[in-house]
Design an enzyme around this catalytic site. Structure first.
Site, short mmCIF file in Angstrom:
data_model
loop_
_atom_site.label_atom_id
_atom_site.label_comp_id
_atom_site.label_asym_id
_atom_site.label_seq_id
_atom_site.Cartn_x
_atom_site.Cartn_y
_atom_site.Cartn_z
CG HIS A 86 -99.17 24.58 -85.47
ND1 HIS A 86 -98.77 24.57 -84.15
CD2 HIS A 86 -98.26 23.82 -86.13
CE1 HIS A 86 -97.67 23.84 -84.03
NE2 HIS A 86 -97.35 23.35 -85.21
CD GLU A 87 -98.74 22.17 -89.80
OE1 GLU A 87 -97.63 22.33 -90.31
OE2 GLU A 87 -98.91 21.50 -88.77
CG HIS A 90 -94.35 25.25 -88.57
ND1 HIS A 90 -93.44 25.38 -87.56
CD2 HIS A 90 -95.22 24.28 -88.17
CE1 HIS A 90 -93.74 24.53 -86.57
NE2 HIS A 90 -94.81 23.85 -86.92
CE1 TYR A 130 -90.57 22.17 -85.83
CE2 TYR A 130 -89.98 19.89 -86.31
CZ TYR A 130 -90.90 20.84 -85.93
OH TYR A 130 -92.18 20.44 -85.62
CD GLU A 162 -94.14 22.34 -83.35
OE1 GLU A 162 -95.30 22.41 -82.91
OE2 GLU A 162 -93.91 22.21 -84.56
CG ASP A 183 -91.24 15.80 -80.85
OD1 ASP A 183 -91.49 16.00 -82.04
OD2 ASP A 183 -91.66 16.52 -79.92
CG HIS A 209 -94.36 18.48 -81.68
ND1 HIS A 209 -93.41 17.92 -82.50
CD2 HIS A 209 -95.15 19.23 -82.47
CE1 HIS A 209 -93.65 18.29 -83.75
NE2 HIS A 209 -94.69 19.10 -83.76
ZN LIG Z 1 -95.63 22.42 -85.74
#
Ligand SMILES: [Zn+2]
Lengths: 359, 103
Positions: free
Chosen positions: A180-181, A184, A195, A204, A277, A282
């Site tokens: 996931h990271e 990005h 974002y 996301e 957020d 998310h």
């Molecule tokens: Zn993320």
């Protein structure tokens, strides 16, 4: 000291001086300074400076570090030693090709980054995040009992978890979180999805989609066998089983606010309030996540082979920084038709209809 | 004096709150707490965030209720000053803190 050696040494100005020139100099000085920074051998270990430049100049990461490809160093793990941002990346503790060390978090970050690298190479013929072999840098043990992991524009950062939200050691344990990271980073270098609000929720969602696919690929799981969970088993058990469920958004932990349909879209402002957020990035990612899992289940087989390839093509070639859900959805339908046949196109279209994005 | 730390966003997207009231602390610890708060310079504006925020960075709101009007400051993992990070770590280490997850 040989003449050549001395000249080479003199050619490397201190990164901070170059950094200042790159920020404060005129256009020509800036370009020269950025080029010098990017090509200097010293800078390869100076990701903190790179990250800062990236933020201050708003430069494309690929432009800056496309020069620094080192085929001998696919990935490197650093130890932040419970310091914070000012000590990034930290102390280098495991280089590419070196054997495992005592520290489990280091080995997990190493193995997870390596598996993610191999997934993108073997499935999509992509050589690292930038497509040109960019070294994957990770720092573990960030901060004290830090309950988070993030991508800082130049590298991955993992906390140890506090035992109150994340299990201690949980953040590096989960392959889909690592993927996931890293995804990005790919998004930043391709679509550049902003974002915030819908484009942020898409950002996301792509990280969750490829996070889950890297896990499925490593387990050789079909769509039907996949658990479609992100971060399974890394929260403290009292909170719940995972961070997100792609197939059943809103059911991963008690208090999970993810919608699975546009009717339940949570419209939040992007105003720095921790409760909002970045405009629900998310939260509303549940909707495109759900569409992906539905399409993958409808087509069956290995999800990375068809739906994954469609989503990857859309992320890397079709989207813009401000793309919204409907544009992304339509792009996946179009690409499904280009890459495959009417069966795949229908499955993708139906999935987006089911979550209320397309009609 | 009461300090409330609210953390949201982040990889998990969860919102967690941590409170510490100096009345719950022994006198010497309350003085240490006041020192940590003073060192954190909550009056100071954080450095501006980048054009592109860090994906999955946590968002912080720190609320200080003491004599005078309350002070509320926002940060991210990117802009959190070292002095404030140390204050947060100090509070996180106090057994008297009260924690909740907002649901
Ligand atoms: Zn993320």
């Amino acid at each position: 000291m040989s003449r050549n050696h001395r000249r080479a040494q003199c050619g490397i100005a201190p990164p901070d001086l170059l950094g200042r020139l790159a920020v404060e100099g005129d256009a020509q000085q800036r370009e020269a300074a950025v080029r010098a920074l990017a090509t200097s051998a010293a800078i390869r270990s100076q990701r903190a400076v790179m990250g800062r430049l990236n933020r201050q100049l708003n430069l494309n990461l690929g432009q800056m570090i496309g020069f620094t490809v080192n085929p001998d160093r696919r990935l490197t793990i650093y130890d932040n030693q419970t310091n914070g941002r000012t000590f990034l990346p930290g102390v280098r503790v495991r280089d590419w090709g070196q054997p495992p060390v005592q520290d489990e978090a280091v080995n997990q970050a190493y193995d997870g980054s390596s598996a993610t690298y191999e997934f993108y190479r073997d499935v999509f013929a992509r050589n690292s995040l930038d497509g040109a072999g960019l070294e994957l840098v990770s720092s573990v043990h960030y901060g004290v009992a830090f309950d988070n992991a993030f991508w800082d524009g130049a590298q991955m950062v993992y906390g140890d978890g506090s035992g109150r939200i994340f299990q201690v050691g949980g953040l590096t344990r989960s392959l889909d979180v690592i993927a996931h990271e890293l995804t990005h980073g790919i998004t930043e270098l391709t679509a550049g999805l902003v974002y915030s609000k819908q484009s942020g929720a898409l950002n996301e969602s792509f990280s969750d989609v490829f996070g889950s696919l890297v896990k499925q690929y490593s387990l050789k799981q079909s769509a039907a066998d996949a658990d479609w969970l992100i971060g399974e088993g890394i929260l403290v058990p009292a909170l719940g089983k995972a961070l997100r469920s792609m197939i059943n958004p809103g059911t991963a932990y008690s208090g999970d606010r993810q919608p699975g349909h546009m009717d339940d879209y949570v419209d939040l402002p992007d105003n720095n309030d921790p409760r909002n957020d970045n405009g629900g990035v998310h939260i509303n990612s549940g909707i495109p996540n759900h569409a992906f899992a539905l399409a993958a289940n409808a087509l069956g087989g290995f999800a990375w082979e068809k739906v994954g390839k469609i989503w990857y093509t859309v992320l890397t070639t079709r989207l813009r920084p401000n793309s919204q859900f409907d544009e992304a959805a339509q792009a996946t339908v179009d690409v499904a038709g280009t890459l495959f046949s009417a069966t795949e196109q229908d499955a993708v279209h139906n999935a987006w209809k089911e979550v209320g994005v397309l009609s | 004096m009461k300090l409330t730390i609210r953390r949201g966003g982040g990889l998990a997207g969860m919102v967690a709150q941590t409170e510490l009231d100096d009345r719950s602390l022994p006198k010497t610890d309350a003085e240490a707490f006041a020192g940590e708060v003073a060192r954190a310079n909550l009056h100071e504006q954080p450095e501006p965030a980048a054009a592109k925020p860090w994906p999955d960075a946590q968002l912080y709101e720190i609320l200080l209720e003491a004599a005078g009007p309350p002070i509320s400051v926002h940060y991210t993992d990117e802009t959190l000053p070292e002095s404030v990070r140390l204050l947060v770590a100090w509070v996180d280490g106090r057994p008297e803190r009260v924690e909740s997850i907002e649901q």
